[in-house]
Design a protein around this motif. Structure first.
Motif, mmCIF file in Angstrom:
data_model
loop_
_atom_site.group_PDB
_atom_site.id
_atom_site.type_symbol
_atom_site.label_atom_id
_atom_site.label_comp_id
_atom_site.label_asym_id
_atom_site.label_seq_id
_atom_site.Cartn_x
_atom_site.Cartn_y
_atom_site.Cartn_z
ATOM 1 N N ALA A 42 -29.965 20.973 -12.911
ATOM 2 C CA ALA A 42 -29.016 22.055 -12.627
ATOM 3 C C ALA A 42 -27.593 21.544 -12.390
ATOM 4 O O ALA A 42 -27.371 20.392 -12.018
ATOM 5 C CB ALA A 42 -29.494 22.854 -11.421
ATOM 6 N N ALA A 43 -26.657 22.435 -12.583
ATOM 7 C CA ALA A 43 -25.233 22.136 -12.442
ATOM 8 C C ALA A 43 -24.898 21.650 -11.034
ATOM 9 O O ALA A 43 -25.500 22.074 -10.058
ATOM 10 C CB ALA A 43 -24.415 23.383 -12.768
ATOM 11 N N GLY A 44 -23.935 20.763 -10.960
ATOM 12 C CA GLY A 44 -23.412 20.287 -9.690
ATOM 13 C C GLY A 44 -24.035 19.016 -9.167
ATOM 14 O O GLY A 44 -23.471 18.359 -8.300
ATOM 15 N N ARG A 45 -25.186 18.650 -9.677
ATOM 16 C CA ARG A 45 -25.873 17.461 -9.172
ATOM 17 C C ARG A 45 -25.082 16.188 -9.466
ATOM 18 O O ARG A 45 -24.819 15.392 -8.558
ATOM 19 C CB ARG A 45 -27.272 17.335 -9.779
ATOM 20 C CG ARG A 45 -28.236 18.425 -9.394
ATOM 21 C CD ARG A 45 -29.558 18.226 -10.111
ATOM 22 N NE ARG A 45 -30.483 19.320 -9.853
ATOM 23 C CZ ARG A 45 -31.741 19.332 -10.269
ATOM 24 N NH1 ARG A 45 -32.220 18.314 -10.960
ATOM 25 N NH2 ARG A 45 -32.527 20.351 -10.005
ATOM 26 N N ILE A 46 -24.774 15.974 -10.721
ATOM 27 C CA ILE A 46 -24.093 14.731 -11.112
ATOM 28 C C ILE A 46 -22.717 14.660 -10.469
ATOM 29 O O ILE A 46 -22.314 13.606 -9.953
ATOM 30 C CB ILE A 46 -24.030 14.602 -12.644
ATOM 31 C CG1 ILE A 46 -25.449 14.397 -13.189
ATOM 32 C CG2 ILE A 46 -23.117 13.449 -13.060
ATOM 33 C CD1 ILE A 46 -25.570 14.451 -14.695
ATOM 34 N N GLU A 47 -22.007 15.770 -10.464
ATOM 35 C CA GLU A 47 -20.683 15.792 -9.841
ATOM 36 C C GLU A 47 -20.772 15.414 -8.355
ATOM 37 O O GLU A 47 -19.947 14.646 -7.855
ATOM 38 C CB GLU A 47 -20.032 17.169 -9.999
ATOM 39 C CG GLU A 47 -19.689 17.541 -11.427
ATOM 40 C CD GLU A 47 -20.835 18.147 -12.238
ATOM 41 O OE1 GLU A 47 -20.594 18.567 -13.379
ATOM 42 O OE2 GLU A 47 -21.990 18.188 -11.744
ATOM 43 N N ARG A 48 -21.783 15.939 -7.658
ATOM 44 C CA ARG A 48 -21.962 15.602 -6.244
ATOM 45 C C ARG A 48 -22.294 14.118 -6.076
ATOM 46 O O ARG A 48 -21.767 13.448 -5.195
ATOM 47 C CB ARG A 48 -23.055 16.476 -5.619
ATOM 48 C CG ARG A 48 -23.420 16.104 -4.202
ATOM 49 C CD ARG A 48 -22.284 16.350 -3.223
ATOM 50 N NE ARG A 48 -22.674 15.880 -1.908
ATOM 51 C CZ ARG A 48 -21.851 15.337 -1.036
ATOM 52 N NH1 ARG A 48 -20.571 15.219 -1.313
ATOM 53 N NH2 ARG A 48 -22.287 14.916 0.120
ATOM 54 N N GLY A 49 -23.169 13.604 -6.922
ATOM 55 C CA GLY A 49 -23.503 12.181 -6.862
ATOM 56 C C GLY A 49 -22.288 11.302 -7.092
ATOM 57 O O GLY A 49 -22.079 10.309 -6.380
ATOM 58 N N ALA A 148 -28.678 18.299 -0.518
ATOM 59 C CA ALA A 148 -28.940 19.402 -1.436
ATOM 60 C C ALA A 148 -27.646 20.061 -1.903
ATOM 61 O O ALA A 148 -26.755 20.327 -1.106
ATOM 62 C CB ALA A 148 -29.830 20.437 -0.761
ATOM 63 N N VAL A 149 -27.581 20.315 -3.184
ATOM 64 C CA VAL A 149 -26.460 21.035 -3.783
ATOM 65 C C VAL A 149 -26.773 22.529 -3.686
ATOM 66 O O VAL A 149 -27.781 22.993 -4.232
ATOM 67 C CB VAL A 149 -26.263 20.624 -5.256
ATOM 68 C CG1 VAL A 149 -25.159 21.438 -5.911
ATOM 69 C CG2 VAL A 149 -25.987 19.123 -5.365
ATOM 70 N N PRO A 150 -25.938 23.301 -2.977
ATOM 71 C CA PRO A 150 -26.194 24.741 -2.842
ATOM 72 C C PRO A 150 -26.155 25.454 -4.203
ATOM 73 O O PRO A 150 -25.383 25.083 -5.088
ATOM 74 C CB PRO A 150 -25.045 25.230 -1.954
ATOM 75 C CG PRO A 150 -24.543 24.017 -1.250
ATOM 76 C CD PRO A 150 -24.761 22.878 -2.215
#
Length: 175
Positions: A42-49, A148-150
Motif C-alpha cells: 500500500a501507498a506510503g510505506r516506502i516513503e515512510r521508510g 504503522a502508516v495510517p
C-alpha cells in the motif's frame, strides 16, 4: 448446544473484528533502530521508510517483496533516492511474494547484517500480521518497533486482513 456454541463463536469473531478495526496500530515515535524494514504494498510505506532512513533513525533499509523487474536506478528515481544512499543503505529484496515470504526474506537479511533492532513500516491494517510473521522468523533477541502508516481501509480490506490474521495466528500456534 450447537446453537450456543455457534453463537459464542460468532460473538467472539465479531468482538475480535471490532477490536481489529477500531484499534488499528499507529505510527511509532522517534526510536533509533539498526534498520528499517518495508514490505511493498500500500501507498506510503516506502516513503515512510525513506523518511526514517533520512532522519538517521535507522542506518539501513530493506524493501522486501520488490518486483524482480524493478532496477535499483528505477527505484531511486521513482522515490527520489540519491544513488549514494541506494548503494550504502537501501537493499531491495526480490524473493518475497507475500507476508510470510517477506518475513523469511527479512530474517535472512537481518542475520547477514547482524541487526539487533528493526523498525517495521507497513500499513496500519497489515501491521499485526506482518509483525507476527516477522517476529516468528527473526533470530532470537531482535527487537521490532512497529511503525504503522495510517490509512483509510475499506470494510472489505479489514474483513480480509482480519481473516488472514486469524489464519496466520492459528498457523503459528499449531506449528
Amino acid at each position: 448446544m450447537i446453537r450456543r456454541a455457534a453463537a459464542a463463536v460468532l460473538i467472539a469473531w465479531a468482538l475480535g473484528f471490532l477490536w481489529f478495526a477500531v484499534a488499528l496500530p499507529g505510527p511509532a515515535g522517534a526510536a533509533r533502530t539498526d534498520a528499517v524494514i518495508v514490505p511493498t504494498g500500500a501507498a506510503g510505506r516506502i516513503e515512510r521508510g525513506l523518511a526514517v532512513l533520512g532522519s538517521g533513525e535507522a542506518r539501513a533499509m530493506l524493501v522486501t517483496g520488490v518486483d524482480p523487474e524493478v532496477k535499483p536506478a528505477e527505484f531511486a528515481e521513482q522515490f527520489g533516492v540519491p544513488m549514494d544512499v541506494m548503494e550504502c543503505c537501501v537493499s531491495l529484496g526480490f524473493a518475497a511474494v507475500d507476508t510470510r515470504s517477506n518475513a523469511t526474506e527479512t530474517a535472512r537479511w537481518v542475520s547477514r547484517r547482524r541487526v539487533r533492532s528493526l523498525r517495521l513500516v507497513t500499513t496500519d491494517w497489515h501491521m499485526r500480521r506482518a509483525a507476527g510473521e516477522i517476529a516468528e522468523a527473526l533470530p532470537d533477541g531482535v527487537e521490532v518497533v512497529r511503525d504503522a502508516v495510517p490509512s483509510q481501509p475499506s470494510l472489505r480490506i479489514l474483513v480480509l486482513e482480519y481473516h488472514k490474521l486469524l489464519a496466520s495466528t492459528a498457523a503459528r500456534i499449531v506449528a
